[in-house]
Design an enzyme around this catalytic site. Structure first.
Site, PDB file in Angstrom:
ATOM      1  CD  GLU A  53      -2.973  -0.788  -0.141  1.00 48.89           C
ATOM      2  OE1 GLU A  53      -3.063   0.357  -0.627  1.00 48.89           O
ATOM      3  OE2 GLU A  53      -3.561  -1.765  -0.633  1.00 48.89           O
ATOM      4  CE1 TYR A 112      -6.310   3.855  -0.970  1.00 44.47           C
ATOM      5  CE2 TYR A 112      -3.960   3.825  -0.482  1.00 44.47           C
ATOM      6  CZ  TYR A 112      -5.048   3.316  -1.157  1.00 44.47           C
ATOM      7  OH  TYR A 112      -4.882   2.261  -2.005  1.00 44.47           O
ATOM      8  CG  ASP A 123      -7.845   5.125  -4.799  1.00 40.73           C
ATOM      9  OD1 ASP A 123      -9.075   5.122  -5.082  1.00 40.73           O
ATOM     10  OD2 ASP A 123      -7.049   4.285  -5.269  1.00 40.73           O
TER      11      ASP A 123
END
Length: 355
Positions: free
Chosen positions: A36, A119, A137
């Site tokens: 990520e 996020y 996102d």
């Protein structure tokens, strides 16, 4: 389309169409976290080889925490946005020291890690720990603004907050990780910025933008400010006695911190590029040099500005170089240049020197 049907159709589509990725299906929170962080500002195809290499070098959070920052940045070299690597390295030490080597499982706890924002916290906790935290996102913003017909400026905090609230309401509580990945995958593969494939979209029946033929105008993003452009001059100093070249280590707190570079800086008005290099090397190293021959020039674009870099061979006239504005300086052979992590623009120069 009701939220339940939205979730059902989306997850069904994802099951049949999800792309194979080296971190998908892996239950190791550490690997999910690494992926990520890499996927911030980076396309999947570009991140994939870096992920494999990074995990082979640092297979556990303990390996990463014990590593030298030099090696971490070298493994990251070419991926850009190097603060991600520095923050990841610092955060791995936090995980080891404060969380007994276990990636935090809750949203609030994982937010404490350096480099982890809303996020990333939502992505990792939902995928690794099945927590119902919705990710937002660029892909999710595009899908949901089109689906709900939101025509407001997506640069505004209010619009992004609205999208976050909608994502929070829609998320599948039973399969939050799959739901988040499905929504991002849909935006990446079907609900694309231009020419979206509406016919093959699993949720197109409820999409307002599609019904109103507004997929070209939604999402709306106000024009970005024009990026400034800078002329940069850097000096290649080759020591006469052993032909070694001088490189400098950028301060950790600076942009591209922890990476090595050829010293130099921005050109001033009414200044020839040779004068820029001679002045900058005097300011940075405390030496007098003569820039006598251009090696190359190149253009490079960063997130908020662009540069044209001119690299010149320089002769050391007087003084002993000192790291006045850098962490450290070193004299290295041309072959040794490949062992050091450099920013992309400087990397082009190292390759040219080695050849």
């Amino acid at each position: 389309m009701q939220p339940k049907q939205f979730r059902t159709e989306l997850l069904k589509w994802y099951k049949d169409h999800k792309r194979a990725m080296p971190w998908r299906g892996d239950t190791d929170p550490y690997k999910i976290w690494i992926s990520e962080i890499m996927l911030q500002q980076t396309q999947v195809q570009q991140a994939t080889p870096y992920f494999r290499n990074f995990i082979s070098q640092f297979p556990t959070v303990y390996d990463l925490a014990e590593a030298d920052q030099h090696d971490v940045l070298k493994a990251w070299e070419g991926l850009g946005y190097y603060s991600r690597a520095r923050n990841l390295h610092a955060a791995s030490k936090m995980v080891v020291d404060e969380f007994n080597g276990q990636v935090p499982q809750t949203y609030d706890e994982i937010l404490k890690l350096k480099g982890v924002g809303p996020y990333t916290a939502a992505a990792v906790t939902s995928i690794a720990f099945n927590k119902p935290n919705a990710v937002v996102d660029g892909n999710v913003i595009r899908v949901l603004t089109r689906y709900f017909g939101i025509e407001d400026d997506t640069r505004s905090t209010k619009t992004r907050r609205n999208v976050q609230e909608l994502a929070d309401e829609l998320i599948d509580k039973k399969y939050p990780g799959d739901f988040n990945q499905a929504l991002m995958e849909l935006g990446s593969e079907v609900c694309t910025p231009t020419r979206p494939d509406c016919e093959n979209c699993p949720i197109q029946a409820g999409c307002i933008a599609q019904k109103m033929a507004k997929t070209d105008s939604i999402p709306y993003k106000s024009p970005a400010k024009k990026k400034p452009h800078y002329i940069i001059g850097v000096g290649i100093i080759e020591r006469e006695t052993d032909k070694k070249i001088l490189i400098a280590l950028r301060p950790n707190e600076a942009m591209l911190g922890g990476l090595w570079e050829f010293p130099g800086g921005k050109q001033k008005d009414d200044e020839k590029i040779q004068q820029t290099i001679e002045r900058e090397l005097n300011e940075e190293l405390g030496v007098e040099v003569k820039a006598y021959k251009e090696l190359t020039s190149l253009k490079h674009t960063y997130s908020h500005f662009s540069i044209t870099m001119h690299a010149w061979h320089c002769k050391l006239i007087s003084g002993k170089p000192k790291p006045k504005e850098s962490q450290e300086i070193r004299w290295v052979t041309k072959e040794e240049l490949e062992e050091y992590p450099f920013p992309k623009a400087n990397k082009v120069l190292t390759e040219k020197l080695v050849k």
